[in-house]
Design a protein around this motif. Sequence first.
Motif, short mmCIF file in Angstrom:
data_model
loop_
_atom_site.label_atom_id
_atom_site.label_comp_id
_atom_site.label_asym_id
_atom_site.label_seq_id
_atom_site.Cartn_x
_atom_site.Cartn_y
_atom_site.Cartn_z
N SER B 198 -10.33 -3.16 1.82
CA SER B 198 -8.92 -3.10 2.41
C SER B 198 -8.59 -4.16 3.17
O SER B 198 -7.45 -4.52 3.20
N ARG B 235 -1.00 -2.25 3.97
CA ARG B 235 -1.80 -1.18 3.26
C ARG B 235 -1.05 0.00 2.90
O ARG B 235 -1.57 0.80 2.16
N ASP B 238 2.63 0.31 -2.39
CA ASP B 238 2.08 1.22 -3.51
C ASP B 238 1.15 0.33 -4.34
O ASP B 238 0.01 0.87 -4.85
N LYS B 241 -2.93 0.17 -3.63
CA LYS B 241 -3.85 1.08 -4.24
C LYS B 241 -4.52 0.44 -5.43
O LYS B 241 -5.80 0.42 -5.73
N ASN B 245 -8.46 -0.40 -6.41
CA ASN B 245 -9.09 0.10 -7.57
C ASN B 245 -9.49 -0.96 -8.39
O ASN B 245 -10.59 -1.04 -8.91
#
Lengths: 265, 258
Positions: B198, B235, B238, B241, B245
């Motif tokens: 992250s 963070r 949208d 994420k 991934n």
Amino acid sequence: MKPKLSAQELYIHRQKKRTVQIHIARSLILLLFLVLWEAAADLGIIDSFIFSSPSRVVRCFYDMLRTERLLFHIGITLFETLASFTLVLLFTLFITTCLWLNDRISKTLEPYLVVLNSLPKSALAPLLIVWLGGNYKTIIITGMSVAIFGSILSLYTAFTETDSEKIKLVKTLGGGRKDILLRVMLPGNIPSLLSIMKVNIGLCLVGVIIGEFIAAKVGLGYLIIYGSQVFKLDWVIMSILVLCIIAMGLYQCINQAEKRYLKKI
Amino acid sequence: MEPILECKNINYSYHSMTGETPALSDINFKLNKGEFLSVVGPSGCGKSTLLSLICGLIAPESGEIIYEGTNITESSRQRFGYMLQKDHLFEWRTIRRNILLGLEIQKKLSRETGAYADKLLETYGLSAFAQKRPSELSGGMRQRAALIRTLVLKPELLLLDEPFSALDYQTRLKVSDDIGTIIRQEKKTAILVTHDLSEAISMGDKVLVLSKHPGKIKTIVPISLDKNLSPLEKRNCDEFKTYFNLIWKEFESNEAET
Ligand SMILES: Nc1ncnc2c1ncn2[C@@H]1O[C@H](COP(=O)(O)OP(=O)(O)OP(=O)(O)O)[C@@H](O)[C@H]1O
Ligand SMILES: [Mg+2]
């Protein structure tokens, strides 16, 4: 009524009491030793001509202050010891730095240093005196010869054990070898240097006394040898006791310096 | 645009009498001025080695590292700020004098630079500890002090090796947000090594994923989140994420291979 002590105060109180007790016990041992010695000599259990006695030592001390310039002898021994100690310190710093700067030379010389260090140095003293003559310079060098090799080896080991990451840090900040030496190696190894110095001061005194045994006309070592030859054993024992006090005093000086330094950190 | 930093076909192995440890193999990437590159990879894949190579502490066995058109040299090191994985604050110096170490070495210690150091101490909440010894500080404080020691030299290129690893999670979020913002404001070029995906995504313009034994570039993922957002704000995007991934999958396949 007694005020109640907190746990911390109680702890401090106990620790202080412990220190006082230890000091008292230490002094008692000395006192007991002196009393027994004196009594044994007085009662004729030991021959005070050979074993002397505290009162004879004190009398001898005062007599020699006047008749034999005792302070001068003490001063000479002290001077020779401090001179060889200082020189050992300077040479150790200089030579160790050179060795550290040149890895290959230090690896090459290592076995020689080890041999010189494990040699009983009193074996060298007669040779030094023949070579250099029986003067105070020779005695200072004899003092140095006892301490210097071990001193260099210990400091060099401390240098090589210095955290390589700290050296890397100085490099990342743009520093060269000079910076590594002045900002990491020397300041970082002051604790090791202080404990090496504590050992050295004792060794230098040993070396100086050996030198005086063989070659001197002055100094405590000379008094001891001369006294034993003419059977003035009071002189010998008094000189040895003075040596004890000198050794303790010198050691304490460095010990205090070390404590002060560690506290500052 | 000419890249400010370019790594071409870099290989590096550590040698010892007991054998060779290949650390990096065939590393190629370019970095533009003002860009922020995050490097992620499993432990022992050669991330610290990569920074040491760029900083010129060690020389690549083959390949070239080019900074502003010339090969890396000893003197280019003064223009880089390398923050090592551990703080290595010197116990025999106070915090303030630790921070001034780089300035002393580079002979740049003056009233202005001293004042700048004090300002940084203030910014990072260490003013009260300026005269303390490193052992009196917490792990997080020590790391901040190490960061100031790097920043006070005003480096052109920042190399940060897990700079936030000793911080607790909240402080870590806050400090990385601050530093990310500062670096972006001052338009510094930076390479950040981290374990935290992250963090890599929220701070970097690109994320470089290394594989293990020897470290090879698995992929370089360009991050196109809104540059005006702070790392913390990013963070919440949208796309965050999606990136997470994507990089996580690269990591997973990494593990599967080894
Ligand atoms: N000085 C060294 N001598 C020999 N091998 C080394 C040395 N430093 C690192 N290595 C090896 O090189 C490889 C890469 O090390 P490096 O420190 O670059 O990994 P890293 O990605 O930074 O790991 P970490 O995330 O744990 O910090 C490792 O396998 C390590 O064992
Ligand atoms: Mg690392």
